[in-house]
Enzyme design. Structure first.
Site, PDB file in Angstrom:
ATOM      1  N   ASP A  49      31.498 -32.786  67.265  1.00 25.43           N
ATOM      2  CA  ASP A  49      30.466 -32.958  66.323  1.00 25.43           C
ATOM      3  C   ASP A  49      29.711 -34.248  66.250  1.00 25.43           C
ATOM      4  O   ASP A  49      30.478 -35.294  66.290  1.00 25.43           O
ATOM      5  CB  ASP A  49      31.037 -32.832  64.879  1.00 25.43           C
ATOM      6  CG  ASP A  49      31.544 -31.097  64.608  1.00 25.43           C
ATOM      7  OD1 ASP A  49      30.990 -30.220  65.166  1.00 25.43           O
ATOM      8  OD2 ASP A  49      32.620 -30.914  63.844  1.00 25.43           O
ATOM      9  N   GLU A  64      30.135 -22.420  65.271  1.00 26.00           N
ATOM     10  CA  GLU A  64      31.688 -22.377  65.397  1.00 26.00           C
ATOM     11  C   GLU A  64      31.963 -21.914  66.919  1.00 26.00           C
ATOM     12  O   GLU A  64      32.935 -21.442  66.976  1.00 26.00           O
ATOM     13  CB  GLU A  64      32.212 -21.314  64.404  1.00 26.00           C
ATOM     14  CG  GLU A  64      31.481 -21.608  62.797  1.00 26.00           C
ATOM     15  CD  GLU A  64      31.823 -22.928  62.349  1.00 26.00           C
ATOM     16  OE1 GLU A  64      32.370 -23.776  62.824  1.00 26.00           O
ATOM     17  OE2 GLU A  64      31.212 -23.181  61.145  1.00 26.00           O
TER      18      GLU A  64
END
Length: 526
Positions: free
Chosen positions: A344, A205
């Site tokens: 991502d 994260e």
């Protein structure tokens, strides 16, 4: 696109972060193994094929690829390999069904323009070819897992590997002992699988707490990723953190958001395949986006030639964006700048069907347009590093702080994690101390190992993220509490002196959660 090949100053780096939680044996659809197999088929298979093709063209240092240990574990797991093979075969069957449609059928999508018999037949024929290619790719290259393929790309110098801690915990909220263990073992896991111990990591994260750079230095980590706002938006150079030599690199939001952001980006273009519109009988996605506010029942059939033209437009646009950003940032700081676009991995193919094609073309087009492409390690080696900085507590989540993982909506999970970690560490310490009191070397304790596995799965950052975003929140809570229960159940039996029961319980949970076979509780820091 600027067709001039005149070089621009600086360096461009593409960073991809590959992560899914441990999904094997924990549900199938709509959340569970289906999530893994969709991402594998749509993103991981084509991405590695693209990188292999570029490597065959003798192109090097193309991307910095983050692979979390939990994804690597699933890409190598025999159960998962068998599962994705079945998924690919089922995809081919569904495509053949679409290709053979002769009349309108009763379903929710029967009246969609993209789901008429004519549209489905044309789409199904193309989808059959895609599925056949994927099956052939898997059968010839993947049957021994993902690690041999990744190792080949690393050995060839095509990619730089980023690692990370086991099971992707939100590190700032994790007990220091477990945080140290998870990171050290995560790097060791990459060494075992890939014969490379990563020097850089993608912190889960992009989460940071002051002082973590010291832990990174101790673990042998030389650089890590943060989000752009953590560096106050000044991402033109990597920055040593605190009094260490550990370098923080920041994502350039202006460039990254050109491709994908919460509200805009290339994948939303009208020509691209729509992610959300299904043919309800085959489960295939035969529509194009058509328009941002066009409902599924009005979306037009997918047109691959139209989509291919859009890819070329967006390749040209991105090359211009990168060139201009390098020029402007280099002028602003008075020296060649470093621009990082980070995403991502699952965006490319899973969320954005055309993403792998765009990626392959853009990695060819950038050097041709005078842009130097390199990795994060290249940036350090070539001096794209500025003055030391003190980073604030931060992440790449909403608000760029910790609220997604520590806010009121997930306060119960924060408390659960704290209690489970305390229980696990106390139980393991006692168990190992009792064994250490015996003569001879300290034997491996598979019960303690499984307690650690279940604890690490409990504290995965995915569960609070999914709850905070209300995305399969019930599944996320179920998973967190399931692994917490496993930890407590095994630890309770061990604490009560029922060693045989604890062993049977550990063996039972290991059948579902047997990832990280080299995990060894004896290496837990004191």
């Amino acid at each position: 696109m600027n067709t001039s090949a005149s070089p621009v100053p600086g360096l461009f780096t593409l960073v991809l972060h590959t992560h899914l939680p441990w999904l094997a044996h924990h549900g199938r659809w709509p959340v569970g193994e289906e999530w893994l197999y969709q991402s594998w088929a749509a993103a991981y298979l084509p991405l590695l094929q693209v990188l292999a093709a570029l490597a065959d063209e003798n192109r090097h240092r193309l991307i910095t690829l983050g692979m979390t240990p939990v994804v690597n574990a699933q890409l190598d797991d025999p159960y998962c390999l068998n599962g994705v093979h079945h998924w690919l075969a089922n995809w081919q069957l569904r495509a053949e069904e679409a290709a053979s449609v002769r009349y309108a059928r009763q379903s929710k999508s029967a009246d969609y323009p993209s789901c008429t018999p004519e549209a489905l037949r044309a789409f199904g024929i193309r989808e059959c070819a895609d599925a056949a290619r994927a099956l052939d790719n898997f059968a010839t290259r993947w049957r021994h897992g993902g690690s041999p393929l990744l190792r080949g790309l690393i050995d060839a110098g095509t990619v730089e590997l980023l690692g990370g801690p086991l099971a992707h915990p939100f590190q700032p909220l994790l007990a220091p002992r477990l945080r140290e263990f998870a990171l050290r073992e995560g790097l060791a896991d990459a060494q075992l699988r890939l014969a490379h111990r990563p020097k850089g990591i993608w912190a889960p994260e992009c989460a940071y707490a002051p002082g973590m750079e010291v832990d990174y230095a101790t673990a042998g980590v030389s650089h890590f990723m943060v989000d752009g706002p953590s560096l106050h938006g000044d991402t033109a150079l990597g920055r040593p953190v605190g009094k260490t030599d550990v370098v923080a690199f920041g994502r350039d939001l202006q460039v990254s958001y050109r491709v994908w952001s919460p509200k805009s980006g290339y994948p939303g273009h009208a020509a691209y395949r729509d992610f959300h519109t299904y043919d309800h009988l085959t489960g295939l996605k035969p529509a194009r986006v058509t328009g941002r506010n066009v409902p599924s029942e009005q979306k037009a059939p997918y047109d691959p030639e139209r989509a291919d033209r859009a890819v070329d437009v967006h390749v040209a646009d991105f090359v211009d964006v990168v060139r201009n950003r390098l020029l402007s940032e280099s002028e602003r700081i008075g020296r060649p700048a470093h621009v990082i676009a980070a995403f991502d991995t699952e965006l490319f193919g899973h969320w954005w069907y055309e993403g792998p094609t765009w990626l392959q073309r853009v990695l060819r087009a950038l050097p041709a347009a005078g842009v130097r492409v390199g990795t994060l390690s290249d940036a350090i080696a070539d001096g794209f590093v500025g003055d030391p900085v003190e980073l604030p507590p931060s992440s790449w989540g909403s608000g760029k702080d910790w609220q997604v993982w520590s806010g009121a909506k997930v306060a119960d999970l924060v408390q659960l994690n704290s209690e489970v970690v305390d229980t696990a560490l106390t139980t393991i310490d006692k168990a190992l101390a009792q064994t250490a009191s015996l003569d001879g070397p300290l034997p491996r304790d598979h019960v303690a190992d499984q307690i650690l596995r279940e604890t690490l799965l409990t504290v995965s950052s995915d569960w609070p993220f999914m709850v905070s975003k209300d995305s399969a929140a019930d599944y996320a809570r179920y998973r967190a509490h399931l692994h917490a229960h496993a930890t407590r159940e095994i630890a309770g039996a061990l604490a009560a002196g029922r060693r045989d029961t604890a062993r049977r319980l550990a063996e039972g949970w290991n059948r579902a959660d047997g990832l990280f076979g080299a995990l060894d509780a004896r290496r837990l820091p004191k």
